[in-house]
Design an enzyme around this catalytic site. Sequence first.
Site, mmCIF file in Angstrom:
data_model
loop_
_atom_site.group_PDB
_atom_site.id
_atom_site.type_symbol
_atom_site.label_atom_id
_atom_site.label_comp_id
_atom_site.label_asym_id
_atom_site.label_seq_id
_atom_site.Cartn_x
_atom_site.Cartn_y
_atom_site.Cartn_z
ATOM 1 N N ALA A 16 0.832 -1.113 -0.141
ATOM 2 C CA ALA A 16 0.058 0.012 0.132
ATOM 3 C C ALA A 16 0.957 1.257 -0.014
ATOM 4 O O ALA A 16 2.115 1.032 0.188
ATOM 5 C CB ALA A 16 -0.944 0.163 1.289
ATOM 6 N N GLY A 59 -0.712 -5.374 1.089
ATOM 7 C CA GLY A 59 -1.944 -5.082 0.408
ATOM 8 C C GLY A 59 -1.830 -5.749 -0.860
ATOM 9 O O GLY A 59 -2.985 -5.984 -1.469
ATOM 10 N N GLU A 111 -2.623 -9.133 0.034
ATOM 11 C CA GLU A 111 -4.002 -9.424 0.199
ATOM 12 C C GLU A 111 -5.101 -9.239 -0.855
ATOM 13 O O GLU A 111 -5.979 -10.034 -0.933
ATOM 14 C CB GLU A 111 -4.433 -8.114 1.227
ATOM 15 C CG GLU A 111 -3.662 -8.234 2.699
ATOM 16 C CD GLU A 111 -3.898 -7.254 3.522
ATOM 17 O OE1 GLU A 111 -4.352 -7.328 4.686
ATOM 18 O OE2 GLU A 111 -3.336 -6.061 3.297
ATOM 19 N N GLU A 149 3.489 -5.996 7.505
ATOM 20 C CA GLU A 149 2.753 -4.873 8.031
ATOM 21 C C GLU A 149 3.470 -4.620 9.582
ATOM 22 O O GLU A 149 3.787 -3.475 10.081
ATOM 23 C CB GLU A 149 1.493 -4.747 8.317
ATOM 24 C CG GLU A 149 0.694 -4.699 6.758
ATOM 25 C CD GLU A 149 0.658 -5.764 5.998
ATOM 26 O OE1 GLU A 149 -0.132 -5.701 4.801
ATOM 27 O OE2 GLU A 149 1.296 -6.713 6.167
#
Length: 260
Positions: free
Chosen positions: A66, A112, A115, A135
């Site tokens: 991200a 992300g 994900e 993360e």
Amino acid sequence: MDYKNLIVEIDDNILYVTINRPSKLNALNKDTIAELHEAFADAKEDEETKVIILTGSGEKAFVAGADISEFSDFSPEEGKQLAADGQAKLFDYVANFPKPVIAAINGFALGGGLELAMSAHFRIASDNAKMGLPEVSLGVIPGYGGTQRLPQLVGKGRAMEMIMTAGMIDANQALRYNLVNHVTAQDELIEFAESMAAKILKNSSVAISAAIRAINANYEAGVNGFETEIEEFGRCFGTEDFEEGTSAFLNKRKANFPGK
């Protein structure tokens, strides 16, 4: 629609959605998430689209994570809203999409990006792919479904290890972990994804949508997946695809499914 951060093309009922931010290693920002939602929403209504291949531009990354600069100063409430909005607009939306979504992972799929790949119905990786959820090294946890989907795919212990260590695994380790279905050479990745899409396209799109709903039901809290399967199985009997499929089988011919 014109996209700033995506390349969207269709050919022979396959929609190619390519995240195109090579200078940022295709990192997800708010605009890219919004554009991905728009592309998938359009694909949902487009009768020509039967299968989606989701990938990243260039050779280095599927999605390298991200865009941290967008939320580095968020409050707890803003962080919570960021996760909720992202899951609703994209990650859960893709996971429950009624048409098959194949993630073609080229290079890095981190945070992300992993994900998003895990939201797809299954994954194919190039042999240079690297995957991980880093993360906790930033003082946060995966917020786009990573703590839920990773254990479903690789098991609780391996998910705990991957998330706690913030480490990366390579494509072959991801294959051993059942995180990806197949590993190919990088220059054969899209061709391999297309070969999988071609096999899917031979079958009933109505039945495939029903199967997606039934399989996903097993992972929904408070939902009896067996009951969903029974309901979806029964509903198939009222479709034109069922009539065509059984007729073709009994008459020893190739089915030509109308998708209804």
